[in-house]
Design an enzyme around this catalytic site. Structure first.
Site, PDB file in Angstrom:
ATOM      1  N   GLY A  32       0.558  50.879 -19.015  1.00  0.00           N
ATOM      2  CA  GLY A  32       0.420  50.563 -20.433  1.00  0.00           C
ATOM      3  C   GLY A  32      -1.028  50.712 -20.872  1.00  0.00           C
ATOM      4  O   GLY A  32      -1.747  49.707 -20.982  1.00  0.00           O
ATOM      5  N   TYR A  33      -1.455  51.933 -21.099  1.00  0.00           N
ATOM      6  CA  TYR A  33      -2.831  52.216 -21.497  1.00  0.00           C
ATOM      7  C   TYR A  33      -2.907  52.729 -22.940  1.00  0.00           C
ATOM      8  O   TYR A  33      -3.491  52.114 -23.804  1.00  0.00           O
ATOM      9  CB  TYR A  33      -3.452  53.247 -20.565  1.00  0.00           C
ATOM     10  N   SER A  34      -2.326  53.905 -23.206  1.00  0.00           N
ATOM     11  CA  SER A  34      -2.541  54.604 -24.483  1.00  0.00           C
ATOM     12  C   SER A  34      -1.924  53.864 -25.660  1.00  0.00           C
ATOM     13  O   SER A  34      -0.894  53.197 -25.539  1.00  0.00           O
ATOM     14  CB  SER A  34      -1.953  56.016 -24.406  1.00  0.00           C
ATOM     15  N   SER A  71       5.029  56.638 -19.723  1.00  0.00           N
ATOM     16  CA  SER A  71       5.989  57.425 -18.939  1.00  0.00           C
ATOM     17  C   SER A  71       6.858  56.505 -18.091  1.00  0.00           C
ATOM     18  O   SER A  71       6.364  55.626 -17.390  1.00  0.00           O
ATOM     19  CB  SER A  71       5.248  58.417 -18.039  1.00  0.00           C
ATOM     20  N   GLU A 104      -6.590  57.851  -8.841  1.00  0.00           N
ATOM     21  CA  GLU A 104      -6.337  58.981  -9.727  1.00  0.00           C
ATOM     22  C   GLU A 104      -6.869  60.276  -9.123  1.00  0.00           C
ATOM     23  O   GLU A 104      -6.295  61.344  -9.320  1.00  0.00           O
ATOM     24  CB  GLU A 104      -6.968  58.735 -11.092  1.00  0.00           C
ATOM     25  N   THR A 139      -7.777  63.839 -22.649  1.00  0.00           N
ATOM     26  CA  THR A 139      -7.711  65.278 -22.910  1.00  0.00           C
ATOM     27  C   THR A 139      -8.867  66.010 -22.241  1.00  0.00           C
ATOM     28  O   THR A 139      -9.916  65.430 -21.958  1.00  0.00           O
ATOM     29  CB  THR A 139      -7.751  65.562 -24.421  1.00  0.00           C
ATOM     30  N   ASN A 140      -8.666  67.300 -22.021  1.00  0.00           N
ATOM     31  CA  ASN A 140      -9.721  68.091 -21.393  1.00  0.00           C
ATOM     32  C   ASN A 140     -10.990  68.133 -22.233  1.00  0.00           C
ATOM     33  O   ASN A 140     -12.097  68.250 -21.704  1.00  0.00           O
ATOM     34  CB  ASN A 140      -9.213  69.511 -21.122  1.00  0.00           C
TER      35      ASN A 140
END
Length: 712
Positions: A450-452, A484, A567, A696-697
């Site tokens: 539960g991050y974003s 997810s 990660e 994001t990149n």
């Protein structure tokens, strides 16, 4: 046939010390790139002999030779050091001749040829050379001839290339095909190392310039475009240096795939060095365009050296030719004796459950998860008191790599170890460890992250979901996005704000491990392009006991960042997944290489080379990030570089496979006989997730830029 002296591995300290001595000599005779038009290359050649550089071939000291070539590249100097290296090895039977090369009396330049050529073109340092050595790329007679005439040909290269007219042979030697192939590879490696080093030097100057030059009232390094470009160049440089180091190591140790490793490094540098050089010029702008600056001379060296690679072709062809016409895959990474021994164990277990492997869209399989747990491999890096056996990080990496490569449906169980378990072990209370670690070891902790949030994606420090203390509990309100697997999870690893006034922003964050069936949690499902289910999760007066808080109040940022080690291990999953897709693609084209990828030099084979080099570069960066984590030397650069390169390669891979195989690669796994079992179609849909998930990149490039010293 001549006997070749084995290459001798050197320690990093020995190589570093030698490189430093080379820099000192260059300072006296070739002080920098601007010396290229006027410096005396003959004096440098003679000094190189005095310093023992020309004896490196006889000693088999490849790492030292490569280090010297790198220093030459940074100075835009074309001293043909590797030519001497190759010549002393091929002519080792003639001690007097080898001694003359070492003393600088016989100054050799080398090229591919059959020894009958009347003229050879585009050669460096020919005016200072006394002899030309040519040999067939397929093996045969190597011929040493005197240089009777060298006519300079003005152009991009400075010092200029020459067209050489050789005299009658003074020495010959028979070499076999493998010896000739290695000699070609070494000459190609020289050009690649030199070009990449020249581009890297320009990049370094551009980074320095970006921290000082002001425009529109700001340091230009704060501009997003400059940061993005700088980070992209750093990825190219970092991956290239790692691939070169891997190639030198493989050659030194005589590994079976050493020539392929070297060719991958060469191909990466051939494509990357000009990109980096142009990127540096874009940042330097006008200051780097005029010849008082080093950049123009480095520009000439980069493009001259990469152009010359076309004149030194291997009989085996390029990377794609080697892979398509062979039976192997990419060069193997070396995770040490312990790691590689464990790899054998993992493969044996997976082979015993082969019927459960190969699923394109991997879920979790209870049987295989149970088997892995029974072997004690979930949490096996933990100490014995926590149920582990203090296994090495290398073993953890091997387990993840093999599971992803074989498409074993155990990824969530492995993720629970690296993303949650390690943090609970470090920050959790004894009660939390007693409760959750056994579940993780058994592969039975169904969790989501539960991050974003709507206003906090890559910028996690901006999260707004908040928790307010109420006695022994916390009351949580807010919303999380893109969770997810939230619809089938039992627990959520939840980051919330507990101090709205904290400075800096990340200082007021706390982490909780919350049951998903807690009253007030509402889950809304969304299907992603990949087919995966992600969720919007609403938290409405969700009451959580303080006993489920992980770490200190307002200390959640430390808990979150400590999970980065996990990660980085998981990041290897991208490389392993792409490696598997590459091998699937190779298996297909080997069935009918003419129809699938055409003849050598075709567009399809060029694409295949690009993919293979990209996968290996990603693997090298992942390995570097893991090593930095294991050695506690920091991974601020390698980790985001691996993430950016791997994510964008996934997108490129999907596009390229469509180009190579056509519409058949766009069919799903449900179609009988679909190429790759549907992995290519699924991989293309999944690729977007790799460049947006976890930040994001664009944001990752910003992190890379700031790690290089550019301002926010």
């Amino acid at each position: 046939m001549t006997a070749i002296t084995p290459l001798v591995p050197m320690t990093p300290d020995e190589v570093s010390s030698f490189a430093q001595s080379v820099r000192g000599t260059l300072t006296r005779h070739w002080p920098g790139p601007t010396a290229a038009p006027e410096a005396d290359l003959l004096k440098l050649w003679q000094s190189a002999a005095e310093q023992g550089w020309l004896e490196l071939g006889a000693a088999g000291a490849l790492a030292a030779a490569a280090a010297a070539v790198r220093e030459l590249g940074r100075a835009a100097c074309p001293l043909p050091l590797m030519d001497a290296f190759v010549a002393t090895r091929l002519l080792a039977h003639d001690e007097a001749l080898v001694d003359g090369i070492g003393r600088g009396e016989v100054r050799v330049i080398a090229s591919v040829g059959d020894g009958t050529e009347q003229r050879l073109r585009h050669l460096d340092a020919a005016r200072q050379a006394t002899h030309l050595l040519t040999f067939p790329a397929t093996g045969g007679t190597a011929v040493l001839r005197p240089v009777t005439r060298a006519d300079e040909t003005a152009g991009l290269a400075v010092p200029a290339w020459s067209t050489v007219t050789p005299g009658e042979p003074t020495a010959t030697v028979e070499i076999d095909a493998s010896t000739a192939d290695e000699a070609v590879v070494l000459l190609r490696l020289q050009l690649a190392v030199r070009a990449l080093a020249a581009a890297e030097r320009s990049h370094e100057m551009a980074v320095e310039h970006a921290t000082q030059r002001r425009q529109f009232g700001k340091v230009i390094g704060s501009f997003g475009a400059v940061q993005q470009r700088t980070a992209t160049c750093q990825i190219d440089v970092g991956a290239g240096n790692l691939l070169i180091a891997d190639a030198v190591r493989a050659l030194e140790h005589g590994l079976p795939d050493r020539l392929l490793a070297a060719e991958i490094a060469v191909e990466h540098a051939r494509a990357a060095a000009p990109r980096v050089q142009f990127g540096a010029h874009h940042t330097l702008a006008a200051i780097g365009y005029f010849e008082e600056h080093d950049a123009p001379w480095l520009f000439r060296r980069v493009h001259a050296d990469t152009a010359r690679l076309r004149t030194l072709s291997r009989a085996a062809g390029d990377v794609a030719d080697t892979l398509v016409e062979g039976t192997g895959s990419l060069p193997t990474g070396d995770l040490g004796e312990t790691g590689e021994a464990f790899r054998t164990e993992v493969r044996a277990l997976l082979d015993a459950h082969a019927d459960l492997l190969g699923r394109i869209e991997m879920g979790e399989d209870a049987e295989l998860t149970r088997a892995v747990a029974e072997h004690g491999w979930l949490g096996f890096t933990w100490p014995a008191a926590a149920g582990g056996r203090s296994a090495s990080l290398a073993e953890q990496v091997v387990l993840n790599e093999e599971a992803v490569y074989r498409r074993a449906p155990i990824t969530k169980a492995l993720g629970a170890v690296t993303l949650l378990g390690d943090s609970i072990l470090k920050h959790g209370t004894p009660e939390q460890q007693e409760r959750f670690l056994p579940l993780i070891r058994q592969g039975q902790l169904a969790f989501c992250l539960g991050y974003s949030e709507p206003e906090a994606g890559s910028d996690l420090a901006s999260l707004r979901t908040h928790a307010v203390r109420d006695g022994d509990s916390w009351v949580i309100n807010g919303q999380k996005l893109w969770t997810s697997g939230g619809h089938e999870s039992e627990w959520v690893w939840l980051a919330v704000r507990t101090d709205p006034d904290a400075t800096p922003r990340h200082a007021g964050i706390t982490v909780f491990l919350v049951p998903m069936d807690t009253p007030g949690i509402v889950v809304q499902q969304h299907r992603a392009l990949s087919g995966e289910i992600a969720c919007t999760v609403f938290y409405d007066d969700v009451r959580v006991p303080d006993s489920l808080r992980v770490g200190e109040v307002n200390g959640g940022w430390k808990v979150i960042t400590d999970a980065l080690a996990g990660e980085r291990i998981a990041m290897g999953n991208i490389a392993a997944a792409l490696h598997r897709q590459l091998d699937d693609l190779l298996a297909l084209v080997r069935e009918d290489p003419g129809a699938s990828v055409g003849p050598r030099g075709s567009h399809a084979r060029a694409l295949l080379t690009e993919l293979a080099v990209g996968v290996q570069a990603t693997r090298a960066l992942v390995a570097a990030a893991i090593r930095a984590t294991a050695e506690d030397t920091g991974a601020r650069l390698a980790a985001p570089m691996a993430g950016v390169l791997g994510g964008e390669l996934a997108e490129r891979f999907g596009e390229a496979v469509l180009d190579i195989l056509g519409p058949a690669a766009a069919l799903s796994a449900s179609v009988p006989g679909v190429p790759g079992g549907g992995a290519f179609e699924y991989g293309l849909r999944l690729s977007i997730m790799y460049v947006v998930g976890g930040g994001t990149n664009d944001i990752q490039r910003g992190l890379i830029a700031r790690s290089l010293g550019l301002p926010r």
